[in-house]
Write a protein that holds these residues in place. Structure first.
Motif, PDB file in Angstrom:
ATOM      1  N   ASN A   1      71.599  37.785 -57.505  1.00 54.63           N
ATOM      2  CA  ASN A   1      71.984  36.926 -56.384  1.00 54.63           C
ATOM      3  C   ASN A   1      72.916  35.787 -56.780  1.00 54.63           C
ATOM      4  O   ASN A   1      72.969  34.765 -56.113  1.00 54.63           O
ATOM      5  CB  ASN A   1      70.726  36.342 -55.721  1.00 54.63           C
ATOM      6  CG  ASN A   1      69.869  37.417 -55.074  1.00 54.63           C
ATOM      7  OD1 ASN A   1      70.376  38.271 -54.364  1.00 54.63           O
ATOM      8  ND2 ASN A   1      68.566  37.373 -55.324  1.00 54.63           N
ATOM      9  N   PHE A   2      73.624  35.939 -57.880  1.00 55.69           N
ATOM     10  CA  PHE A   2      74.556  34.896 -58.293  1.00 55.69           C
ATOM     11  C   PHE A   2      75.721  34.796 -57.322  1.00 55.69           C
ATOM     12  O   PHE A   2      76.167  35.789 -56.755  1.00 55.69           O
ATOM     13  CB  PHE A   2      75.106  35.182 -59.691  1.00 55.69           C
ATOM     14  CG  PHE A   2      74.103  34.965 -60.797  1.00 55.69           C
ATOM     15  CD1 PHE A   2      72.894  34.319 -60.587  1.00 55.69           C
ATOM     16  CD2 PHE A   2      74.388  35.412 -62.080  1.00 55.69           C
ATOM     17  CE1 PHE A   2      71.989  34.129 -61.609  1.00 55.69           C
ATOM     18  CE2 PHE A   2      73.490  35.226 -63.119  1.00 55.69           C
ATOM     19  CZ  PHE A   2      72.289  34.578 -62.881  1.00 55.69           C
ATOM     20  N   ASN A   3      76.241  33.568 -57.142  1.00 54.07           N
ATOM     21  CA  ASN A   3      77.429  33.366 -56.326  1.00 54.07           C
ATOM     22  C   ASN A   3      78.674  33.814 -57.085  1.00 54.07           C
ATOM     23  O   ASN A   3      78.627  34.081 -58.281  1.00 54.07           O
ATOM     24  CB  ASN A   3      77.563  31.887 -55.948  1.00 54.07           C
ATOM     25  CG  ASN A   3      76.459  31.437 -55.006  1.00 54.07           C
ATOM     26  OD1 ASN A   3      76.024  32.199 -54.151  1.00 54.07           O
ATOM     27  ND2 ASN A   3      76.015  30.198 -55.166  1.00 54.07           N
ATOM     28  N   LYS A   4      79.785  33.893 -56.364  1.00 59.75           N
ATOM     29  CA  LYS A   4      81.050  34.312 -56.961  1.00 59.75           C
ATOM     30  C   LYS A   4      81.675  33.150 -57.715  1.00 59.75           C
ATOM     31  O   LYS A   4      81.826  32.046 -57.182  1.00 59.75           O
ATOM     32  CB  LYS A   4      81.985  34.805 -55.860  1.00 59.75           C
ATOM     33  CG  LYS A   4      83.280  35.424 -56.344  1.00 59.75           C
ATOM     34  CD  LYS A   4      83.046  36.820 -56.869  1.00 59.75           C
ATOM     35  CE  LYS A   4      84.356  37.498 -57.228  1.00 59.75           C
ATOM     36  NZ  LYS A   4      85.205  37.743 -56.051  1.00 59.75           N
ATOM     37  N   GLY A   5      82.037  33.394 -58.972  1.00 60.26           N
ATOM     38  CA  GLY A   5      82.725  32.396 -59.772  1.00 60.26           C
ATOM     39  C   GLY A   5      84.220  32.677 -59.806  1.00 60.26           C
ATOM     40  O   GLY A   5      84.699  33.712 -59.329  1.00 60.26           O
TER      41      GLY A   5
END
Length: 216
Positions: free
Chosen positions: A150-154
């Motif tokens: 569930n990491f956000n976009k970097g």
């Protein structure tokens, strides 16, 4: 394991990748990732390298952490490369330059995110999940951070120097493959020639035996 840092450290956890191109002619990628804060520092790439995940295909998972202490103000990006392990030259899969400014601006200077990867034409191809943290002197390590999907976009980008480097890796890998094929082709040709020679000798020996039998 938590430990106290006595100097400034860039702590990087390489979680996993997804959507990679399978570069194996037979089977699946034996993928590994490596990182550096210098775009063309081979020793650093070799030092900060994950284990090889056999037959991991397009979605390898590593969950390995590295402490990069060789970080200076001039280092503005983290350079990431994903390759396929090979007996000859390793086959490049994808790369990315990740600006460290976004980590400096993140809460507690720690950022877990998904980053786009690029092929040697500079086209987006696959993603890699990383946790990047700037650890100041006197701070403890963050321990084992796992990726929950569930990491956000970097933010990642194509660095032209890294792109050139990756093209060189591609040429080296291609040349190794061609050389191996040439050697194998040469061996096959020698083998075919040897078999033909042996067949001629066998035929001549057979004719001699038949002539000898007729004369008896």
């Amino acid at each position: 394991m938590l430990h106290l840092h006595t100097d400034s450290v860039l702590e990087v956890t390489v979680h996993s990748a997804r959507g990679l191109k399978d570069v194996e002619r037979f089977g699946k990628n034996d993928a590994f990732a490596r990182i550096s804060v210098d775009v063309d520092n081979s020793k650093q790439y070799e030092k900060f390298k994950t284990e090889v995940k056999k037959n991991s295909g397009s979605d390898p998972s590593w969950e390995q952490s590295f402490d990069i202490r060789e970080v200076e103000d001039k280092h503005t990006d983290l350079y990431v490369e994903v390759l396929d392990d090979d007996n000859g030259a390793d086959a490049p899969i994808a790369f990315a330059a990740i600006p460290l400014q976004q980590v400096k601006e993140a809460p507690n200077q720690s950022l877990s995110a998904l980053y786009d990867l690029y092929n040697d034409h500079g086209v987006a191809q696959g993603q890699i999940s990383l946790t990047i943290r700037i650890v100041q002197p006197g701070q403890v390590s963050s321990g084992n951070i796992t990726y929950d999907g569930n990491f956000n976009k970097g933010l990642s980008r194509v660095d032209e120097e890294q792109k050139k480097r990756f093209k060189k890796l591609r040429l080296k890998e291609t040349a190794t493959d061609v050389g191996g094929a040439t050697v194998l082709g040469g061996i096959a040709a020698l083998g075919a020639g040897f078999l033909a020679s042996q067949a001629r000798k066998n035929e001549e020996a057979k004719k001699r035996d038949e002539a000898l039998a007729e004369n008896q």
